[in-house]
Design a protein around this motif. Structure first.
Motif, mmCIF file in Angstrom:
data_model
loop_
_atom_site.group_PDB
_atom_site.id
_atom_site.type_symbol
_atom_site.label_atom_id
_atom_site.label_comp_id
_atom_site.label_asym_id
_atom_site.label_seq_id
_atom_site.Cartn_x
_atom_site.Cartn_y
_atom_site.Cartn_z
ATOM 1 N N THR A 98 0.767 -1.238 -0.013
ATOM 2 C CA THR A 98 -0.049 0.057 0.050
ATOM 3 C C THR A 98 0.670 1.453 0.195
ATOM 4 N N GLY A 99 0.403 2.353 -0.555
ATOM 5 C CA GLY A 99 1.048 3.703 -0.797
ATOM 6 C C GLY A 99 0.774 4.607 0.452
ATOM 7 N N ARG A 100 1.452 5.696 0.518
ATOM 8 C CA ARG A 100 1.140 6.614 1.351
ATOM 9 C C ARG A 100 0.284 7.963 1.104
ATOM 10 N N PRO A 101 0.618 8.251 -0.145
ATOM 11 C CA PRO A 101 0.002 9.728 -0.736
ATOM 12 C C PRO A 101 -1.741 9.573 -0.779
ATOM 13 N N ASP A 102 -2.244 10.545 -0.753
ATOM 14 C CA ASP A 102 -3.707 10.560 -1.085
ATOM 15 C C ASP A 102 -3.757 10.397 -2.704
ATOM 16 N N VAL A 103 -4.752 9.457 -3.106
ATOM 17 C CA VAL A 103 -4.829 9.404 -4.824
ATOM 18 C C VAL A 103 -6.474 9.687 -4.837
ATOM 19 N N GLU A 104 -6.700 9.972 -6.145
ATOM 20 C CA GLU A 104 -8.236 9.803 -6.582
ATOM 21 C C GLU A 104 -8.709 8.473 -6.710
ATOM 22 N N PHE A 105 -10.156 8.490 -6.448
ATOM 23 C CA PHE A 105 -10.744 7.151 -6.680
ATOM 24 C C PHE A 105 -10.895 6.767 -8.110
ATOM 25 N N LEU A 106 -10.409 5.730 -8.253
ATOM 26 C CA LEU A 106 -10.582 5.035 -9.620
ATOM 27 C C LEU A 106 -11.536 3.955 -9.624
ATOM 28 N N TYR A 107 -12.080 3.590 -8.549
ATOM 29 C CA TYR A 107 -13.113 2.685 -8.596
ATOM 30 C C TYR A 107 -14.284 3.087 -7.488
ATOM 31 N N SER A 108 -15.205 1.994 -7.370
ATOM 32 C CA SER A 108 -16.400 2.236 -6.333
ATOM 33 C C SER A 108 -16.349 1.030 -5.612
ATOM 34 N N ASP A 109 -17.526 1.206 -4.607
ATOM 35 C CA ASP A 109 -17.567 0.066 -3.681
ATOM 36 C C ASP A 109 -18.290 -1.159 -4.229
ATOM 37 N N ASP A 110 -18.673 -1.201 -5.642
ATOM 38 C CA ASP A 110 -19.470 -2.411 -6.310
ATOM 39 C C ASP A 110 -18.109 -3.147 -7.138
ATOM 40 N N ALA A 111 -16.929 -2.510 -7.354
ATOM 41 C CA ALA A 111 -15.913 -3.175 -8.027
ATOM 42 C C ALA A 111 -15.554 -4.481 -7.565
ATOM 43 N N VAL A 112 -15.351 -5.448 -8.375
ATOM 44 C CA VAL A 112 -14.914 -6.821 -8.035
ATOM 45 C C VAL A 112 -13.579 -7.117 -8.340
ATOM 46 N N PHE A 113 -12.788 -7.405 -7.521
ATOM 47 C CA PHE A 113 -11.262 -7.763 -7.371
ATOM 48 C C PHE A 113 -10.933 -9.183 -7.297
ATOM 49 N N ASN A 114 -10.208 -9.944 -7.706
ATOM 50 C CA ASN A 114 -9.775 -11.528 -7.797
ATOM 51 C C ASN A 114 -8.484 -11.745 -7.571
ATOM 52 N N LEU A 115 -8.021 -12.628 -6.841
ATOM 53 C CA LEU A 115 -6.688 -13.089 -6.735
ATOM 54 C C LEU A 115 -6.438 -13.450 -8.338
ATOM 55 N N GLY A 116 -5.154 -13.044 -8.864
ATOM 56 C CA GLY A 116 -4.769 -13.266 -10.112
ATOM 57 C C GLY A 116 -5.349 -12.561 -11.325
ATOM 58 N N GLY A 117 -6.335 -11.449 -10.791
ATOM 59 C CA GLY A 117 -6.916 -10.795 -11.840
ATOM 60 C C GLY A 117 -6.076 -9.431 -12.081
ATOM 61 N N PHE A 118 -6.584 -8.650 -13.096
ATOM 62 C CA PHE A 118 -6.255 -7.224 -13.465
ATOM 63 C C PHE A 118 -7.565 -6.575 -14.085
ATOM 64 N N GLU A 119 -7.309 -5.223 -13.920
ATOM 65 C CA GLU A 119 -8.452 -4.464 -14.419
ATOM 66 C C GLU A 119 -8.142 -3.477 -15.631
ATOM 67 N N VAL A 120 -8.797 -3.467 -16.669
ATOM 68 C CA VAL A 120 -8.616 -2.645 -17.826
ATOM 69 C C VAL A 120 -9.313 -1.446 -17.642
ATOM 70 N N LEU A 121 -8.621 -0.283 -17.498
ATOM 71 C CA LEU A 121 -9.181 1.077 -17.250
ATOM 72 C C LEU A 121 -9.314 1.868 -18.416
ATOM 73 N N SER A 122 -8.768 1.451 -19.430
ATOM 74 C CA SER A 122 -8.916 2.180 -20.701
ATOM 75 C C SER A 122 -8.660 1.123 -21.904
ATOM 76 N N GLU A 123 -9.255 1.107 -22.976
ATOM 77 C CA GLU A 123 -9.054 0.304 -24.106
ATOM 78 C C GLU A 123 -8.512 1.101 -25.452
ATOM 79 N N GLY A 124 -7.200 0.752 -25.804
ATOM 80 C CA GLY A 124 -6.783 1.474 -26.961
ATOM 81 C C GLY A 124 -6.232 0.406 -27.902
#
Length: 249
Positions: A98-124
Motif C-alpha cells: 500500500t502507498g502513503r499519498p492521497d490518490v483519487e478514486f478509480l473504482y467504486s464500492d461495487d468493483a470486483v477484484f480477484n486473486l490473479g486478476g487485473f483491471e482494464v481502465l482504458s482500451e486502445g
C-alpha cells in the motif's frame, strides 16, 4: 492473522515469511509506504525491493496447488478494501503493498477484484501501459497526453501477481504487441513478471520496463521524486512515443 508494517521493514522477516510459505500457513501481510512516493522520508523508508523479494514465491505452487504467495497492489482505497476482504477469504499467504499519498478514486464500492486478476481502465490499439499502485494514476495522466499525440493507449491496473497471463497477452496483441510496464520500485518485479509470461508464450512482443533505476533521494513531493527517478508522466509519454517511433508534435 494479519500483520502490517512499512514494506521497508517487512523484508526483515523474509526468512519467517518463507517458513510460512513452506509450512502452508494462512498468513496475510501488509507492507505500507511502498515505492518512491513517501518522497520526503527518503529512500530509507521506501519499500523498493520488497516486491522483487516476494515475487519469487509467486512463481511456485504450494501443497494446495495455488501460488506460494499472492502479491496485491491496490491503486485506490476501494481496491485496498476489496482486496483486504479477498485476502481474508483466501487460505494461504498474501502480501499487500500500500502507498502513503492521497490518490483519487478509480473504482467504486461495487468493483470486483480477484486473486490473479487485473483491471482494464482504458482500451486502445497502439500500446498497452501496464501499471500497479500509484503508477496507475501516472498511466492515466500519460493516457491523456498520448491521446493528444494521436496515440490510443490501453491502461491496465495489474493489481495481482501472479496474474492471468493469457488474458494479458491477448490485450497486448490487440495493441500490436507493444507493452510498457510502469512501477515506482526497483526492477525484477512487475516488468519481469510480464516479461516471463511473454517469453513463455513464444510469441513476439516489444516490451519496455520503466522502474526505479537510480537511488532515490528526499524530495518535497511525489511528483518531484518521480521526475528525479525518471518516472514522471512526461517520461512515460516520451518512452511510449519512442517505442512507437513517433515524434512529439
Amino acid at each position: 492473522p494479519f500483520c502490517s508494517s512499512f514494506a521497508k521493514f517487512i523484508t526483515r522477516g523474509y526468512d519467517q515469511l518463507e517458513m510460512a510459505v513452506l509450512s502452508g500457513a494462512n498468513l496475510k501481510v501488509v507492507g505500507s509506504h511502498v515505492g518512491v512516493t513517501p518522497s520526503s522520508d527518503g529512500p530509507s523508508q521506501m519499500g523498493l525491493s520488497d516486491i522483487a523479494w516476494m515475487r519469487a514465491f509467486t512463481t511456485i505452487r504450494d501443497r494446495r496447488g495455488n501460488p506460494g504467495m499472492y502479491i496485491l497492489q491496490p491503486a485506490d482505497a476501494y481496491a485496498a478494501y476489496a482486496l483486504t476482504n479477498v485476502m481474508a477469504e483466501y487460505e494461504g499467504v498474501c502480501y499487500m503493498r500500500t502507498g502513503r499519498p492521497d490518490v483519487e478514486f478509480l473504482y467504486s464500492d461495487d468493483a470486483v477484484f480477484n486473486l490473479g486478476g487485473f483491471e482494464v481502465l482504458s482500451e486502445g490499439r497502439d500500446i498497452m501501459l501496464v501499471a500497479s499502485g500509484y503508477m496507475v494514476h501516472e498511466a492515466n495522466k500519460a493516457l491523456e497526453a498520448l491521446d493528444r499525440q494521436g496515440i490510443a493507449a490501453t491502461v491496465v491496473d495489474l493489481y495481482s501477481l501472479p496474474f492471468d497471463g493469457d488474458a494479458l497477452l491477448d490485450l497486448a496483441n490487440e495493441n500490436n504487441g507493444y507493452v510498457l510496464t510502469l512501477e515506482d520500485n526497483y526492477g525484477a518485479s512487475i516488468g519481469s513478471a510480464v516479461a516471463d509470461v511473454m517469453t513463455d508464450s513464444g510469441d513476439a512482443f516489444t516490451l519496455r520496463q520503466m522502474h526505479v533505476a537510480r537511488l532515490p533521494k528526499s524530495a518535497r513531493t511525489p511528483e518531484e521524486e518521480l521526475d528525479y527517478v525518471g518516472l514522471a508522466t512526461d517520461d512515460i509519454v516520451r518512452t511510449s512515443l519512442n517505442m512507437l517511433e513517433v515524434g512529439v508534435a
